[in-house]
Design a protein around this motif. Structure first.
Motif, PDB file in Angstrom:
ATOM      1  N   GLU A   1      45.605  39.756  30.032  1.00 46.21           N
ATOM      2  CA  GLU A   1      46.611  39.197  30.935  1.00 46.21           C
ATOM      3  C   GLU A   1      46.967  40.193  32.040  1.00 46.21           C
ATOM      4  O   GLU A   1      47.113  39.826  33.225  1.00 46.21           O
ATOM      5  N   LEU A   2      47.111  41.459  31.668  1.00 42.60           N
ATOM      6  CA  LEU A   2      47.413  42.487  32.664  1.00 42.60           C
ATOM      7  C   LEU A   2      46.293  42.588  33.697  1.00 42.60           C
ATOM      8  O   LEU A   2      46.533  42.622  34.910  1.00 42.60           O
ATOM      9  N   ARG A   3      45.062  42.633  33.209  1.00 40.35           N
ATOM     10  CA  ARG A   3      43.932  42.784  34.121  1.00 40.35           C
ATOM     11  C   ARG A   3      43.757  41.555  35.002  1.00 40.35           C
ATOM     12  O   ARG A   3      43.414  41.672  36.188  1.00 40.35           O
ATOM     13  N   ALA A   4      43.966  40.379  34.446  1.00 41.82           N
ATOM     14  CA  ALA A   4      43.826  39.150  35.237  1.00 41.82           C
ATOM     15  C   ALA A   4      44.870  39.091  36.345  1.00 41.82           C
ATOM     16  O   ALA A   4      44.569  38.721  37.486  1.00 41.82           O
ATOM     17  N   LEU A   5      46.121  39.475  36.044  1.00 40.31           N
ATOM     18  CA  LEU A   5      47.175  39.446  37.044  1.00 40.31           C
ATOM     19  C   LEU A   5      46.934  40.512  38.121  1.00 40.31           C
ATOM     20  O   LEU A   5      47.211  40.292  39.306  1.00 40.31           O
ATOM     21  N   ALA A   6      46.395  41.667  37.717  1.00 36.95           N
ATOM     22  CA  ALA A   6      46.075  42.722  38.700  1.00 36.95           C
ATOM     23  C   ALA A   6      44.983  42.236  39.646  1.00 36.95           C
ATOM     24  O   ALA A   6      45.061  42.462  40.863  1.00 36.95           O
ATOM     25  N   ARG A   7      43.947  41.549  39.109  1.00 43.54           N
ATOM     26  CA  ARG A   7      42.903  41.016  39.982  1.00 43.54           C
ATOM     27  C   ARG A   7      43.463  39.967  40.933  1.00 43.54           C
ATOM     28  O   ARG A   7      43.081  39.896  42.104  1.00 43.54           O
ATOM     29  N   LYS A   8      44.361  39.152  40.453  1.00 45.98           N
ATOM     30  CA  LYS A   8      44.951  38.102  41.277  1.00 45.98           C
ATOM     31  C   LYS A   8      45.647  38.683  42.505  1.00 45.98           C
ATOM     32  O   LYS A   8      45.570  38.122  43.606  1.00 45.98           O
ATOM     33  N   HIS A   9      46.319  39.818  42.330  1.00 43.33           N
ATOM     34  CA  HIS A   9      47.085  40.420  43.432  1.00 43.33           C
ATOM     35  C   HIS A   9      46.322  41.541  44.136  1.00 43.33           C
ATOM     36  O   HIS A   9      46.855  42.163  45.066  1.00 43.33           O
ATOM     37  N   GLY A  10      45.091  41.796  43.659  1.00 43.95           N
ATOM     38  CA  GLY A  10      44.282  42.806  44.327  1.00 43.95           C
ATOM     39  C   GLY A  10      44.797  44.218  44.155  1.00 43.95           C
ATOM     40  O   GLY A  10      44.695  45.028  45.077  1.00 43.95           O
TER      41      GLY A  10
ATOM     42  N   GLU B   1      49.533  49.422  38.929  1.00 41.67           N
ATOM     43  CA  GLU B   1      50.330  49.182  40.132  1.00 41.67           C
ATOM     44  C   GLU B   1      51.175  47.915  40.031  1.00 41.67           C
ATOM     45  O   GLU B   1      51.960  47.626  40.931  1.00 41.67           O
ATOM     46  N   LEU B   2      51.013  47.179  38.939  1.00 43.83           N
ATOM     47  CA  LEU B   2      51.765  45.932  38.785  1.00 43.83           C
ATOM     48  C   LEU B   2      53.279  46.146  38.747  1.00 43.83           C
ATOM     49  O   LEU B   2      54.030  45.369  39.357  1.00 43.83           O
ATOM     50  N   PRO B   3      53.805  47.181  38.051  1.00 41.33           N
ATOM     51  CA  PRO B   3      55.271  47.376  38.065  1.00 41.33           C
ATOM     52  C   PRO B   3      55.811  47.603  39.472  1.00 41.33           C
ATOM     53  O   PRO B   3      56.854  47.064  39.843  1.00 41.33           O
ATOM     54  N   GLN B   4      55.078  48.398  40.284  1.00 39.41           N
ATOM     55  CA  GLN B   4      55.513  48.639  41.660  1.00 39.41           C
ATOM     56  C   GLN B   4      55.456  47.354  42.469  1.00 39.41           C
ATOM     57  O   GLN B   4      56.346  47.042  43.268  1.00 39.41           O
TER      58      GLN B   4
END
Length: 556
Positions: A306-315, A320-323
């Motif tokens: 889930e973390l990796r999929a959301l990171a790919r979605k936002h590039g 860097e997701l928390p920031q």
């Protein structure tokens, strides 16, 4: 101040070296002797257009070197040189050198450091002012009139420039905030979805690496679980290795005193028991760390994916997701609090605009008062120059708001009227070259103490006048030189020439088919003879010599 000029292969000048001093220096010579060549050469050194026609016929290149007194620290020229990394040694002159090839191309140097012609022109503008009948720069250029009036008024324009900068900066911040708010408003729905998604997942810094490590450990544990169990069985119970070692050690302890080797064996056995205990502890720890729990492994993998999929979605990277979550939430908050923020920025624009208007209005008032004083000062110079019917006016008029700038809210231009009842017009539109020359001189004398270049050149500013008017011109040139300026005047007037502290004569000579122009400084006797020639024409008479003597005595 110009201290020396060296010219090589410029038109008719083969080689020429001149030294100059402060005060009024006059340059005379017969018509066609080449006075304009000297000014063309200096103009080349000051960054004017490099015309290959200036190169002496038969020469590969021409060169001009001008030496000036070093600018005082803190002056605009010193700052300009420093900004362009032009170094000046204490007490050393500022050297300008320009070379021009016969087949095109020129090079410029400031203190032997290469520079552009544009920089040379900018430096030259600080060093020398050239005024002539057909000059379209200097006092004739309206673009410079505002600065001249400000110098005359001793106005501090820095406060207006700073206020204008603050106003424009406030406007830019407001415009940027409005653009950001508009963009955020357009993206509100997307922002709300992204923020909710990120907040629901609640990613933590470093979490992706921790999950990946835990997942890898559990996957390894699944593969080696059987082997670990078998190994640990060898350590368990009364039949396990450590229990058997301890039993043997107890029996050996009763026998160790019977022989030294038994005691050594007992010590070795004790160490083996300790090592076996440590090995068992590490095996148990490893087994716990790598314990295979299908549900725990599945949960770790699900969270990691889930973390990796959301990171790919936002590039972005997973860490860097928390920031990203914080940034998107801030943009969403900006929409809610945008109106209050805009109100503050709008207030800042109003305040800085008011501060600018106040400072610029004060400057306008100062300019208006100074314009009246300057008009009176120029008017006082016109009558002796036989411009009694002429009027001079310094126009100070407000600019439209969209043209307000760091120099204030005014347009400034010098205007003149040459005949009674005639409307005022710009200086450059005067038909009579002689009138224009005298107006320039009157204005320059009025502005003499208000800055400008230390070296001023007047090119035949006395053309078309004579007698009392020429004397008045000479007196004003001398007065201007006495105000701490260095003046060089190219003149045909003996009355002007007699006012010079230094006198140079320009002459042309021929040897066969070769024609040369030369310049030499005159001593007192030479000055009398040259002024007599100017008075009498082709044949110098004793009467002309006597009149030249009288002119020089009056000056002396």
């Amino acid at each position: 101040m110009l201290t020396a000029l060296s010219i090589a292969n410029i038109v008719l000048i083969e080689r020429l070296d001149l030294d100059f001093e402060a005060g009024l220096g006059v340059l005379t010579g017969e018509t066609g002797a080449g006075k304009s060549i000297l000014l063309d050469a200096l103009g080349l050194a000051l960054g004017m257009r490099a015309d290959t026609g200036l190169v002496r016929q038969g020469a590969d290149k021409a060169q001009v070197t001008a030496s000036f007194a070093a600018p005082a620290p803190g002056t605009p020229l010193a700052a300009l040189l420093a900004d362009n990394d032009i170094s000046l040694e204490a007490g050393e002159p500022l050297l300008i050198r320009r070379t021009l090839k016969a087949d095109g191309g020129s090079r410029a140097f400031l203190n032997d450091q290469p520079c552009s012609a544009a920089l040379l022109r900018e430096v030259g503008g600080h060093l020398v002012e050239i005024h002539g009948q057909h000059d379209d720069r200097g006092l004739l250029a309206p673009a410079g009139h505002r600065a001249l009036l400000d110098a005359y008024a001793r106005a501090d324009t820095g406060a207006v420039a700073a206020a204008h900068g603050a106003w424009r900066a406030a406007e830019e911040r407001l415009a940027a905030a409005r653009a950001a708010l508009d963009e955020a408003e357009r993206d509100r729905e997307w922002l709300e979805h992204c923020v909710a998604e990120l907040q629901a997942l609640a990613p933590q810094p470093g979490e992706e690496a921790e999950l990946a490590e835990a997942r890898a450990s559990m996957q390894k544990g699944e593969r080696i679980a059987g082997d670990l169990a078998t190994i640990l069985e060898a350590f368990d119970g009364s039949e396990g290795g450590p229990a058997l070692l301890r039993g043997a050690a107890r029996r050996l302890d009763r026998l160790a005193g019977d022989h030294p080797l038994l005691a050594e064996a007992l010590a070795n056995l004790d160490r083996a028991i300790i090592d076996a205990d440590e090995a068992e502890a590490k095996l148990n720890e490893a087994a716990r760390a790598m314990e295979y729990d299908p549900e725990r492994l599945e949960a770790a993998e699900t969270r990691l994916f889930e973390l990796r999929a959301l990171a790919r979605k936002h590039g972005v990277q997973p860490d860097e997701l928390p920031q990203l979550a914080g940034d998107l939430a801030a943009r969403l908050d900006a929409i809610e609090g945008g109106s209050a923020g805009l109100a503050k920025l709008e207030a800042a624009v109003r305040d800085t605009a008011a501060a600018y208007t106040h400072a610029a209005t004060a400057l306008s008032n100062q300019r208006t008062k100074a314009a009246a004083r300057l008009d009176a000062a120029v008017a006082g110079e016109l009558a002796p120059l036989k411009l009694d019917a002429a009027r001079f006016q310094t126009l100070v008029e407000p600019l439209p708001a969209e043209r307000w700038g760091p120099d204030g809210m005014d347009r400034v231009e010098f205007l003149i009227s040459t005949n009674p009842g005639a409307p005022f017009a710009p200086l450059a539109r005067i038909a009579s070259g002689g009138e224009l020359s005298r107006f320039i001189l009157a204005l320059k004398v009025a502005l003499a103490e208000e800055g400008g270049a230390d070296t001023i050149i007047f090119d035949e500013i006395d053309r078309g006048v004579g007698g009392a008017v020429a004397s008045a011109i000479g007196e004003r040139l001398a007065r201007l030189a006495g105000a701490g300026k260095q003046l060089l005047a190219v003149t045909h007037s003996p009355q002007v020439a007699a006012k010079g502290a230094a006198h140079f004569v320009i002459a042309k000579s021929s040897e066969g088919t070769v024609t040369r122009t030369g310049v030499r400084a005159l001593d007192d006797a030479g000055r009398r003879e040259e002024i007599a020639r100017m008075l009498s024409g082709t044949e110098v008479t004793e009467e002309a010599r006597a009149q030249a003597e009288r002119l020089l005595e009056v000056v002396g």
